[in-house]
Design a protein around this motif. Structure first.
Motif, mmCIF file in Angstrom:
data_model
loop_
_atom_site.group_PDB
_atom_site.id
_atom_site.type_symbol
_atom_site.label_atom_id
_atom_site.label_comp_id
_atom_site.label_asym_id
_atom_site.label_seq_id
_atom_site.Cartn_x
_atom_site.Cartn_y
_atom_site.Cartn_z
ATOM 1 N N TYR A 82 8.206 9.821 -14.213
ATOM 2 C CA TYR A 82 9.389 9.056 -14.622
ATOM 3 C C TYR A 82 9.690 7.903 -13.660
ATOM 4 C CZ TYR A 82 10.466 13.063 -17.611
ATOM 5 O OH TYR A 82 10.416 14.056 -18.549
ATOM 6 N N ALA A 83 10.193 6.781 -14.221
ATOM 7 C CA ALA A 83 10.779 5.729 -13.378
ATOM 8 C C ALA A 83 12.190 6.175 -12.990
ATOM 9 C CB ALA A 83 10.825 4.408 -14.142
ATOM 10 N N ASP A 84 12.733 5.557 -11.938
ATOM 11 C CA ASP A 84 14.038 6.003 -11.419
ATOM 12 C C ASP A 84 15.125 5.978 -12.492
ATOM 13 O OD1 ASP A 84 13.039 6.457 -8.864
ATOM 14 O OD2 ASP A 84 13.449 4.424 -8.190
ATOM 15 N N TRP A 85 15.132 4.930 -13.327
ATOM 16 C CA TRP A 85 16.196 4.827 -14.329
ATOM 17 C C TRP A 85 16.121 5.978 -15.318
ATOM 18 C CZ3 TRP A 85 15.082 4.035 -19.587
ATOM 19 C CH2 TRP A 85 13.777 3.644 -19.891
ATOM 20 N N GLU A 86 14.908 6.462 -15.597
ATOM 21 C CA GLU A 86 14.778 7.576 -16.530
ATOM 22 C C GLU A 86 15.307 8.881 -15.916
ATOM 23 O OE1 GLU A 86 10.869 6.717 -19.133
ATOM 24 O OE2 GLU A 86 10.509 6.601 -16.963
ATOM 25 N N VAL A 87 15.136 9.013 -14.601
ATOM 26 C CA VAL A 87 15.627 10.228 -13.930
ATOM 27 C C VAL A 87 17.160 10.282 -14.007
ATOM 28 C CG1 VAL A 87 15.722 11.452 -11.726
ATOM 29 C CG2 VAL A 87 13.609 10.303 -12.425
ATOM 30 N N THR A 88 17.787 9.130 -13.811
ATOM 31 C CA THR A 88 19.258 9.107 -13.913
ATOM 32 C C THR A 88 19.706 9.500 -15.317
ATOM 33 O OG1 THR A 88 19.235 7.323 -12.293
ATOM 34 C CG2 THR A 88 21.301 7.691 -13.456
ATOM 35 N N LEU A 89 18.981 9.030 -16.326
ATOM 36 C CA LEU A 89 19.326 9.420 -17.702
ATOM 37 C C LEU A 89 19.218 10.932 -17.885
ATOM 38 C CD1 LEU A 89 17.582 6.797 -20.055
ATOM 39 C CD2 LEU A 89 19.856 6.748 -19.058
ATOM 40 N N LEU A 90 18.172 11.536 -17.298
ATOM 41 C CA LEU A 90 17.980 12.985 -17.439
ATOM 42 C C LEU A 90 19.125 13.757 -16.782
ATOM 43 C CD1 LEU A 90 14.137 13.198 -16.674
ATOM 44 C CD2 LEU A 90 15.238 13.536 -18.899
ATOM 45 N N ILE A 91 19.532 13.292 -15.589
ATOM 46 C CA ILE A 91 20.648 13.973 -14.912
ATOM 47 C C ILE A 91 21.925 13.856 -15.749
ATOM 48 C CG2 ILE A 91 22.141 13.954 -12.863
ATOM 49 C CD1 ILE A 91 19.722 12.943 -11.260
ATOM 50 N N ALA A 92 22.162 12.648 -16.261
ATOM 51 C CA ALA A 92 23.383 12.432 -17.056
ATOM 52 C C ALA A 92 23.405 13.357 -18.265
ATOM 53 C CB ALA A 92 23.458 10.968 -17.482
ATOM 54 N N LYS A 93 22.262 13.437 -18.940
ATOM 55 C CA LYS A 93 22.204 14.286 -20.141
ATOM 56 C C LYS A 93 22.459 15.742 -19.781
ATOM 57 C CE LYS A 93 19.212 15.316 -24.050
ATOM 58 N NZ LYS A 93 17.863 15.216 -24.593
ATOM 59 N N ALA A 94 21.843 16.189 -18.676
ATOM 60 C CA ALA A 94 22.031 17.592 -18.272
ATOM 61 C C ALA A 94 23.465 17.864 -17.837
ATOM 62 C CB ALA A 94 21.061 17.921 -17.137
ATOM 63 N N MET A 95 24.149 16.818 -17.372
ATOM 64 C CA MET A 95 25.560 16.971 -16.982
ATOM 65 C C MET A 95 26.477 16.967 -18.208
ATOM 66 S SD MET A 95 26.025 17.082 -13.577
ATOM 67 C CE MET A 95 27.718 16.590 -13.321
ATOM 68 N N GLY A 96 25.903 16.637 -19.389
ATOM 69 C CA GLY A 96 26.703 16.623 -20.604
ATOM 70 C C GLY A 96 27.197 15.249 -20.999
ATOM 71 N N LEU A 98 6.425 -1.281 -8.452
ATOM 72 C CA LEU A 98 5.251 -1.569 -9.291
ATOM 73 C C LEU A 98 5.222 -0.694 -10.543
ATOM 74 C CD1 LEU A 98 2.706 -1.713 -6.348
ATOM 75 C CD2 LEU A 98 3.563 -3.671 -7.650
ATOM 76 N N GLU A 99 6.090 0.304 -10.586
ATOM 77 C CA GLU A 99 5.999 1.319 -11.643
ATOM 78 C C GLU A 99 7.128 1.235 -12.658
ATOM 79 O OE1 GLU A 99 5.617 5.073 -9.396
ATOM 80 O OE2 GLU A 99 4.739 3.792 -7.852
ATOM 81 N N GLY A 116 0.798 -1.220 0.000
ATOM 82 C CA GLY A 116 0.000 0.000 0.000
ATOM 83 C C GLY A 116 0.831 1.271 0.000
ATOM 84 N N TYR A 117 2.099 1.166 0.398
ATOM 85 C CA TYR A 117 2.948 2.360 0.427
ATOM 86 C C TYR A 117 3.087 2.982 -0.967
ATOM 87 C CZ TYR A 117 6.635 -0.544 -1.551
ATOM 88 O OH TYR A 117 7.350 -1.366 -2.374
ATOM 89 N N ALA A 118 2.920 2.141 -2.011
ATOM 90 C CA ALA A 118 3.117 2.650 -3.378
ATOM 91 C C ALA A 118 2.109 3.738 -3.719
ATOM 92 C CB ALA A 118 3.021 1.500 -4.386
ATOM 93 N N THR A 119 0.937 3.682 -3.080
ATOM 94 C CA THR A 119 -0.078 4.703 -3.367
ATOM 95 C C THR A 119 -0.382 5.538 -2.120
ATOM 96 O OG1 THR A 119 -1.720 2.966 -2.974
ATOM 97 C CG2 THR A 119 -1.190 3.448 -5.260
ATOM 98 N N HIS A 120 0.529 5.531 -1.169
ATOM 99 C CA HIS A 120 0.296 6.245 0.095
ATOM 100 C C HIS A 120 0.246 7.762 -0.134
ATOM 101 C CE1 HIS A 120 1.007 7.590 4.251
ATOM 102 N NE2 HIS A 120 0.473 6.437 4.587
ATOM 103 N N ARG A 121 -0.598 8.409 0.651
ATOM 104 C CA ARG A 121 -0.803 9.870 0.459
ATOM 105 C C ARG A 121 0.468 10.678 0.711
ATOM 106 N NH1 ARG A 121 -2.594 8.162 5.104
ATOM 107 N NH2 ARG A 121 -1.979 9.204 7.023
ATOM 108 N N PRO A 161 4.314 5.157 -13.857
ATOM 109 C CA PRO A 161 5.008 5.886 -12.774
ATOM 110 C C PRO A 161 4.125 7.027 -12.265
ATOM 111 C CG PRO A 161 6.475 5.537 -14.630
ATOM 112 C CD PRO A 161 5.112 5.096 -15.091
ATOM 113 N N LYS A 162 3.958 7.073 -10.954
ATOM 114 C CA LYS A 162 3.071 8.083 -10.352
ATOM 115 C C LYS A 162 3.625 9.490 -10.538
ATOM 116 C CE LYS A 162 0.150 5.243 -8.216
ATOM 117 N NZ LYS A 162 -0.982 5.060 -9.110
ATOM 118 N N ALA A 163 4.956 9.578 -10.642
ATOM 119 C CA ALA A 163 5.560 10.906 -10.757
ATOM 120 C C ALA A 163 6.182 11.107 -12.137
ATOM 121 C CB ALA A 163 6.605 11.093 -9.673
#
Ligand code: SF4
Length: 694
Positions: A485-499, A459-460, A58-63, A481-483
């Motif tokens: 992006y999935a975590d792996w996609e966020v890492t890709l975004l940081i890497a790209k922004a870092m060059g 679950l996402e 249930g934590y996956a959808t916790h408020r 993904p509730k937010a």
């Protein structure tokens, strides 16, 4: 009462709690998870589960989940919600600013054993290739890093030797520093089944865990050693094996390094290592140690299972090697029913280590100073790589306090609550200029963060986890993904922004890269996992179907290496001011610091942490059952209620660490394993006094 709707579709996925790695059919109605059904074809669980995997999702959808990125200039400022674009851009600009001012090695990253293999691989790649240093570490640092060191040194590979099914062929089960019925419930039940069928049992634990005496199961030997004396105990068992002629000579001659064996046999034979001579150190009567050693050496197939009660000590790596020596000397390696088996705590401890998230090793446990390996990764990743090992978590915090480490990316880990000596951790975090926390909830570490990036639950996302028996299993996305992006996609975004751009459209492509660059994963792919259900590494041309049992024909390193294991007592000593020894553990219904289980609807999740204390020690202090007490060490103090029980011996107290208000890690010290810096969570000298509560 849990209301269950009619499921419309389902996917098989893997539990994100412990290292057993149970698989479940996640039954969905639309985008809502209505039920987790233990998967009958799951190779690790065979249709069984515990309450956490079955009900605690249930934590996956916790408020309280944070679904929007947030930033703030100072940690005393209020959070400000921002777009993903702004948060990522701010992260990259801060990290680049810090590196420009303080140097390339002034930032780093911490991965989590909660995350998938693919996510972990990406974080270490971001740090090595994008940040340009090796300052990457994992929360496995604080649990099983001594397993990696100890088993690699003795056998040549940093992993347990058996599959879970192997226990069905065990005649003697030796559990040391583990509590499988609480910590690894599905495997604990499997172990009990084997014990009910006649296998004999040795338990070495300061506390009388359930396995020692429960309905239908009794330990033949319970060795209630003083916390911190594992090395003396296991070496005393080896003394009995050698001096009473219980060595498996044929095995040692064929499989062992004879030079190191001779040195080791001479060492353990010394009278100072006998059970009688070490009784004052361990507190275990010599006749029990002799009996247990004889049983293990001569009782047929002997299997050793161990947990954090072995690793989380100043001699954690030494104990792992002492255990490995004992198993080799008695020929208990390389066939069903035997072996040395670390019970991994979190779902992906094995995987996070496999994926190169230690500062000195690339994926597949290859040292960063190995030229040919580094050159291969330089070609694959297209950038020059640093040949020097980076900083471990405690070293990052030390450097932060010293003013040379200024920026940290933490994915899925709450170091402010789960690492030892909380004041040191928070001092380090507070001294940094940019802390980025990526998590489901505003955890304790986020109190020191400047940027919060929402994380994704298991679950996402798609990916893989690797359980305690080296079994790689699929994690399947059952909801968006509730937010965003999935975590792996966020890492890709940081890497790209870092060059440093990393180009993957799906986690399967990340696994393909892992397989292409890591020999023990050569035969692993999402397609193969979908076809076979799971694969135990090594999986390659030599073992196309994977490897349930390792070291069958020879050790990975060639000959088995016997290591001298001199007992050195911890510096954490009892004395007049702190006369009791505290050790810690888990209960079945809670998980680690409770970030997930406490956010699941079930009243049992909310059980408080209690301090177990022996009736004699309680009476001496005027403490009655249920009273509030102050627990104090040289590191700090906390309050909790007493539970009077003879499960613990006089002189020893015990608690769990699931609730943030208890803050057990305020008490634990900064001592750590000599080889790996794994913290000494399991031994803290304390005083206990009645109090009026917090
Ligand atoms: Fe999950 Fe471990 Fe329980 Fe299995 S035993 S359901 S993997 S927590």
């Amino acid at each position: 009462v849990i209301e269950i709707g009619t499921p419309e579709h389902s996917k098989v996925t893997t539990c994100a709690y412990c290292g057993v790695g149970c698989t479940f059919k996640a039954e969905m109605r639309g985008d809502e998870l209505v039920r987790m059904v233990p998967w009958k074809d799951g190779k690790a669980n065979h249709g069984h589960s515990c309450v956490k995997g079955r009900f605690a999702y249930g934590y996956a959808t916790h408020r309280e989940r944070i679904l929007k990125p947030m930033i703030r200039a100072k940690i005393t400022d209020p959070w400000r919600e921002v777009s993903w674009e702004e948060a990522i851009e701010y992260t990259a600009s801060e990290f680049k600013r810090i590196q420009g001012k303080y140097g390339r090695s002034s930032i780093g990253g911490i991965t989590s054993s909660r995350c998938t293999n693919e996510e972990t691989y990406l974080v270490q790649k971001l740090v090595r290739a994008g940040f340009g240093n090796n300052n990457v570490d994992t929360c496995a640092r604080v649990c099983h890093s001594p397993t990696g060191y100890g088993l690699k040194t003795t056998y040549g590979t940093s992993a347990g030797t058996q599959d879970f099914d192997s226990v069905d062929d065990s005649d003697v089960i030796f559990v040391i520093g583990a509590n499988p019925t609480d910590g690894h419930p599905v495997f604990g039940s499997r172990m009990k089944k084997r014990l009910r069928a006649g296998a004999r049992l040795i338990v070495a634990d300061p506390r009388r865990i359930d396995l020692v005496k429960s309905p239908h199961v009794r330990a033949d030997y319970h060795l209630p050693l003083k916390p911190g004396t594992n090395v003396a105990l296991v070496t005393a068992m080896a003394h009995v094996v050698v001096t009473e002629g219980l060595i498996d000579e044929a095995f040692v001659r064929e499989r062992g390094d004879l030079e190191t064996f001779q040195d080791w046999a001479g060492f353990v034979s010394e009278e100072r290592h006998s059970p009688e001579a070490t009784e004052a150190i361990t507190g275990v009567p010599a006749n029990l140690v002799r009996g247990a050693a004889r049983l293990y050496a001569t009782g047929g197939n002997g299997a050793i299972y161990y947990g954090l009660g072995v690793t989380e000590h100043s001699q954690g790596s030494t104990t792992v090697m002492a255990i490995a020596n004992l198993a080799m000397a008695t020929g208990n390696i390389g066939r069903p029913g035997v072996g040395v088996n670390p019970l991994r705590g979190q779902n992906n401890v094995q995987g996070s280590c496999d994926m190169g998230s230690f500062p000195h090793e690339y994926p597949g446990y290859r040292h960063v100073s190995e030229d040919n390996v580094r050159e291969m990764f330089e070609q694959l990743w297209g950038v020059p790589l640093d040949p020097e090992p980076g900083l471990r978590i405690p070293n990052m915090l030390d450097a932060a306090v010293d003013g040379t480490f200024k920026g940290l990316y933490v994915q899925g880990e709450d170091i402010a609550q789960s690492d030892p000596d909380t004041y040191h951790v928070t001092s380090g975090l507070a001294a940094m200029e940019c802390v980025v926390v990526q998590d489901l909830f505003l955890n304790e570490t986020a109190n020191y963060a400047h940027i919060f990036l929402p994380g994704s639950s298991f679950l996402e996302k798609d990916g893989t986890f690797t359980n305690a028996e080296r079994r790689i299993q699929r994690v399947r996305k059952v909801m968006a993904p509730k937010a965003v992006y999935a975590d792996w996609e966020v890492t890709l975004l940081i890497a790209k922004a870092m060059g440093y751009e990393m180009d993957y459209s799906h986690p399967s492509e990340i696994m393909d890269e892992i397989a292409g660059s890591t020999p023990s994963f050569a035969g692993v792919s999402f397609d193969a996992l979908d076809r076979k259900g799971s694969i135990q590494w090594p999986c390659n041309d030599d073992a196309p179907d994977g490897t349930p049992i390792m070291h069958i024909d020879g050790f990975v390193r060639g000959k088995g290496n016997f290591v001298i294991t001199e007992y050195v007592g911890t510096d954490e000593k009892v004395g007049p001011r702190f006369p009791l020894l505290l050790t810690t553990g888990r209960i079945l219904s809670q998980y680690n610091v409770g970030a997930q289980t406490r956010r699941t609807e079930n009243s049992r999740w909310h059980e408080e942490d209690r301090l177990e204390i022996h009736p004699v020690d309680a009476e001496d202090r005027g403490v009655r059952d249920g009273d509030w007490v102050t627990l104090r060490s040289r590191a700090g103090e906390t309050s909790l209620r007493a539970l009077i029980t003879d499960r613990v011996a006089p002189g020893v107290v015990y608690t769990t660490f699931h609730h943030p208000n208890t803050q057990a890690n305020v008490i634990t010290t900064d001592f750590s394993d000599w080889a790996t810096n794994c913290p000494e969570y399991k031994v803290t000298a304390v005083q206990v006094a009645p109090s009026n509560g917090p």
